[in-house]
Write a protein that holds these residues in place. Structure first.
Motif, mmCIF file in Angstrom:
data_model
loop_
_atom_site.group_PDB
_atom_site.id
_atom_site.type_symbol
_atom_site.label_atom_id
_atom_site.label_comp_id
_atom_site.label_asym_id
_atom_site.label_seq_id
_atom_site.Cartn_x
_atom_site.Cartn_y
_atom_site.Cartn_z
ATOM 1 N N TYR A 1 0.743 -1.296 -0.086
ATOM 2 C CA TYR A 1 -0.006 -0.006 0.122
ATOM 3 C C TYR A 1 0.860 1.084 0.019
ATOM 4 C CZ TYR A 1 -3.796 -2.899 0.940
ATOM 5 O OH TYR A 1 -5.099 -3.882 0.826
ATOM 6 N N ASP A 2 2.092 0.921 -0.086
ATOM 7 C CA ASP A 2 3.126 2.135 -0.195
ATOM 8 C C ASP A 2 3.539 2.528 -1.754
ATOM 9 O OD1 ASP A 2 5.145 3.864 0.185
ATOM 10 O OD2 ASP A 2 5.960 2.996 1.940
ATOM 11 N N SER A 3 3.367 3.622 -2.005
ATOM 12 C CA SER A 3 3.418 4.037 -3.409
ATOM 13 C C SER A 3 5.176 4.077 -3.567
ATOM 14 C CB SER A 3 2.958 5.443 -3.852
ATOM 15 O OG SER A 3 3.386 6.308 -2.781
ATOM 16 N N ASN A 4 6.001 4.019 -2.696
ATOM 17 C CA ASN A 4 7.471 4.142 -2.806
ATOM 18 C C ASN A 4 8.045 3.395 -1.624
ATOM 19 O OD1 ASN A 4 9.748 5.151 -3.713
ATOM 20 N ND2 ASN A 4 9.813 7.093 -2.583
ATOM 21 N N PRO A 5 7.848 1.964 -1.608
ATOM 22 C CA PRO A 5 8.392 1.072 -0.711
ATOM 23 C C PRO A 5 9.746 1.055 -0.449
ATOM 24 C CG PRO A 5 7.434 -0.267 -2.172
ATOM 25 C CD PRO A 5 7.064 1.291 -2.415
ATOM 26 N N GLU A 6 10.538 1.032 -1.713
ATOM 27 C CA GLU A 6 12.035 0.622 -1.727
ATOM 28 C C GLU A 6 12.930 1.671 -1.530
ATOM 29 O OE1 GLU A 6 13.377 -2.140 -1.838
ATOM 30 O OE2 GLU A 6 11.755 -3.537 -2.079
ATOM 31 N N ASP A 7 12.428 2.924 -1.440
ATOM 32 C CA ASP A 7 13.334 4.342 -1.061
ATOM 33 C C ASP A 7 13.893 3.888 0.178
ATOM 34 O OD1 ASP A 7 14.456 6.724 -1.184
ATOM 35 O OD2 ASP A 7 12.903 7.928 -1.600
ATOM 36 N N ARG A 8 15.204 3.890 0.127
ATOM 37 C CA ARG A 8 15.976 3.828 1.465
ATOM 38 C C ARG A 8 16.667 5.416 1.964
ATOM 39 N NH1 ARG A 8 14.931 -0.608 -0.353
ATOM 40 N NH2 ARG A 8 16.116 -2.569 0.055
ATOM 41 N N SER A 9 16.067 6.442 1.377
ATOM 42 C CA SER A 9 16.419 7.823 1.694
ATOM 43 C C SER A 9 16.033 8.004 3.204
ATOM 44 C CB SER A 9 16.067 8.857 0.605
ATOM 45 O OG SER A 9 14.435 9.044 0.727
ATOM 46 N N LEU A 10 16.514 9.019 3.758
ATOM 47 C CA LEU A 10 16.141 8.971 5.089
ATOM 48 C C LEU A 10 14.964 9.562 5.193
ATOM 49 C CD1 LEU A 10 16.847 9.195 8.293
ATOM 50 C CD2 LEU A 10 18.033 11.306 7.792
ATOM 51 N N SER A 11 14.633 10.628 4.227
ATOM 52 C CA SER A 11 13.203 11.410 4.555
ATOM 53 C C SER A 11 11.966 10.338 4.235
ATOM 54 C CB SER A 11 13.016 12.436 3.303
ATOM 55 O OG SER A 11 13.377 11.911 2.143
ATOM 56 N N ASN A 12 12.257 9.228 3.377
ATOM 57 C CA ASN A 12 11.275 8.226 2.954
ATOM 58 C C ASN A 12 11.211 7.210 4.212
ATOM 59 O OD1 ASN A 12 9.373 7.374 1.051
ATOM 60 N ND2 ASN A 12 10.477 5.523 1.132
ATOM 61 N N VAL A 13 12.236 6.876 4.640
ATOM 62 C CA VAL A 13 12.179 5.973 5.874
ATOM 63 C C VAL A 13 11.501 6.541 7.016
ATOM 64 C CG1 VAL A 13 13.485 4.873 7.258
ATOM 65 C CG2 VAL A 13 14.095 4.631 5.000
ATOM 66 N N LEU A 14 11.796 7.662 7.217
ATOM 67 C CA LEU A 14 11.316 8.653 8.447
ATOM 68 C C LEU A 14 9.697 8.462 8.341
ATOM 69 C CD1 LEU A 14 11.535 9.963 10.949
ATOM 70 C CD2 LEU A 14 11.995 12.091 9.605
ATOM 71 N N ARG A 15 9.227 8.890 6.854
ATOM 72 C CA ARG A 15 7.848 8.978 6.706
ATOM 73 C C ARG A 15 7.346 7.542 7.081
ATOM 74 N NH1 ARG A 15 5.130 5.965 2.839
ATOM 75 N NH2 ARG A 15 6.836 6.223 1.255
ATOM 76 N N GLN A 16 8.003 6.439 6.488
ATOM 77 C CA GLN A 16 7.200 5.236 6.544
ATOM 78 C C GLN A 16 7.382 4.791 8.075
ATOM 79 O OE1 GLN A 16 10.343 3.164 4.513
ATOM 80 N NE2 GLN A 16 8.879 2.781 2.633
ATOM 81 N N CYS A 17 8.468 5.077 8.877
ATOM 82 C CA CYS A 17 8.297 4.841 10.331
ATOM 83 C C CYS A 17 7.266 5.579 11.157
ATOM 84 C CB CYS A 17 9.852 5.222 11.012
ATOM 85 S SG CYS A 17 11.216 4.005 10.313
ATOM 86 N N ILE A 18 6.923 6.795 10.665
ATOM 87 C CA ILE A 18 6.107 7.596 11.465
ATOM 88 C C ILE A 18 4.736 6.979 11.145
ATOM 89 C CG2 ILE A 18 4.842 9.638 11.627
ATOM 90 C CD1 ILE A 18 7.587 11.178 11.018
ATOM 91 N N GLU A 19 4.281 6.581 9.872
ATOM 92 C CA GLU A 19 2.992 6.055 9.388
ATOM 93 C C GLU A 19 2.826 4.798 10.361
ATOM 94 O OE1 GLU A 19 2.944 5.311 5.329
ATOM 95 O OE2 GLU A 19 2.726 7.834 4.709
ATOM 96 N N LEU A 20 3.850 3.950 10.453
ATOM 97 C CA LEU A 20 3.783 2.564 11.121
ATOM 98 C C LEU A 20 3.578 2.872 12.653
ATOM 99 C CD1 LEU A 20 6.611 0.561 9.589
ATOM 100 C CD2 LEU A 20 4.084 0.079 9.141
#
Length: 450
Positions: free
Chosen positions: A155-174
């Motif tokens: 359900y993530d449109s950008n799941p493989e991006d390992r950039s800090l901003s994207n990982v931070l976004r994923q972590c906050i959502e979780l």
């Protein structure tokens, strides 16, 4: 499984067990750091962290010297964080999340904005509840939570991006959605496994994590401020525990392989489920139920002590010899989390007329260290850990037992997220410890000659 399949698996199990023994003396011979621990009981140093610190001893002349326990988040004693939240009559878990992720305490404006952002993310993605939870319910909510984390990848449109901003976004959502995932998994379990009614309520963005969770698991959505504040306290205490605990180390190990966020956090959930880790609080509850059933006079120190001795001697309860809720890898004199929960539990127990049961828990804490010390004689005294009282607190909040460990995960996702980010930013080397092979090489035997 059919009877023939069961017999077949049974025979294979005997074969597997017979061919995988390892002489325990070999661990000393090769100086193996079992459990990544040195002989003096300290942990093998495998990394550095600036996120949290678990203080329970000092090392002098290669010997562990026990000191009063402290739990520190980004340099701040967790007791100060709790006192601040209580003094301002605020929910403190969200501030802990901010501190763990960003390394600094927020201003009131920053905290308000962050809480608003967390609240806006609590709803699960469209069709997620129906497709990923209701269509495949689980009898164990931790397994459903792990599957929910892995399913979030889709359900993530950008799941493989390992950039800090994207990982931070994923972590906050979780972090925001863990309480919703858990509550809905619990409701599905009630419906499909317990034959009870299922209630799917919408989370409210203006509520704290603790408030939303209580709202989502209760059919009438009702909770008191006191209940929510006590659950919030538990979330603060479980949010982080250094990089060496099993689930946080799992995050570091899996993240070091340069995998995606959902794979790393899903692995951590699997670790936390273990009965030697987050699942211990359920074992405590089961043990206490057994004690209450078999000790006629709960106020009798003699009877309680005698039964604890039977448990330690593998003559009672599950016959493992373990007194659950006792002992910790770092804390020796006291686990500050257990001390705080014990003191807060006293008030609620009195209000609910559970003083006798509360005193029973205190007797377990009082007698178990000496009983286990006399039994094992390893020169180490132990203390009660947080699991001894956490389950009791949750039960007084009318939270079902199957949610005890998931609550741990709802809290610890904050620490896991911080460690995930730290590994990406400061790690850079895949974990690869050594295992020594002790089996001799053998000449291959063709199948017709076996």
């Amino acid at each position: 499984m059919t009877e023939s399949e069961s017999l077949f698996i049974g025979r294979l199990s005997v074969l597997a067990e017979r061919n995988d023994p390892i002489d325990k003396s070999l661990y000393d011979k090769y100086d193996v750091k079992r459990g990544l621990r040195n002989k003096n009981g300290t942990g093998v140093l495998v990394g550095l962290t600036s996120i949290g610190d678990v203080v329970g001893y000092e090392v002098q002349d290669d010997k562990k010297i026990a000191i009063p326990g402290r739990l520190v988040y980004r340099g701040y004693n967790v007791e100060d964080l709790i006192k601040d939240a209580e003094a301002n009559n605020q929910f403190g878990y969200e501030q802990c999340v901010y501190l763990l992720l960003f390394g600094e305490l927020p201003t009131q404006s920053e905290l308000d904005h962050f809480k608003e952002y967390l609240g806006s993310l609590r709803q699960l993605p469209d069709n997620f509840t129906e497709d990923m939870i209701m269509k495949a319910p689980s009898a164990d909510i931790m397994n459903k939570l792990a599957r929910g984390v892995l399913a979030s990848y889709s359900y993530d449109s950008n799941p493989e991006d390992r950039s800090l901003s994207n990982v931070l976004r994923q972590c906050i959502e979780l972090t925001s959605r863990f309480s919703t995932l858990t509550a809905y998994a619990y409701q599905a379990k009630r419906r499909y496994y317990d034959g009870k009614s299922m209630y799917i309520h919408n989370p409210l963005p203006e509520l704290s994590t603790a408030e939303n969770f209580l709202r989502l698991i209760r059919n009438n959505k009702a909770f008191t401020d006191e209940e929510a504040k006590l659950l919030d306290l538990a979330l603060i205490l479980h949010a982080e525990h250094g990089g060496g605990n099993n689930s946080s180390l799992t995050v570091h190990v899996v993240s070091s392989a340069d995998t995606d966020t959902y794979s790393a956090i899903g692995a951590a959930v699997g670790s936390l489920k273990g009965r030697r880790h987050g699942g211990a609080n359920i074992q405590v509850s089961a043990m206490m139920d057994d004690i209450k059933e078999n000790v006629k006079d709960w106020s009798s120190e003699t009877e309680v002590k005698r039964y604890l001795e039977k448990i330690a001697n593998k003559e009672a309860f599950n016959r493992t010899g373990l007194i659950y809720g006792m002992g910790h890898a770092v804390y020796t004199i006291n686990d500050p989390r257990a001390t705080i929960l014990r003191d807060r539990a006293a008030k609620l127990a009195h209000e609910k007329g559970l003083d006798e049961e509360y005193n029973l828990y205190k007797m377990v804490e009082k007698f178990s260290p000496d009983i286990l010390y006399e039994k094992h004689g390893d020169g180490k005294k132990i203390c009660a850990n947080v699991d001894l009282y956490s389950g009791f607190v949750y039960s007084m909040l009318n939270i079902p037992q199957e949610l005890f460990t998931p609550i741990f995960a709802i809290s610890r996702i904050a620490g896991w997220s911080a460690h995930r980010i730290e590994e990406i930013v400061a790690g850079g080397k895949i974990y690869r410890p050594a295992y020594k092979n002790i089996s001799a090489e053998r000449a291959y035997v063709p199948i017709e000659k076996r």
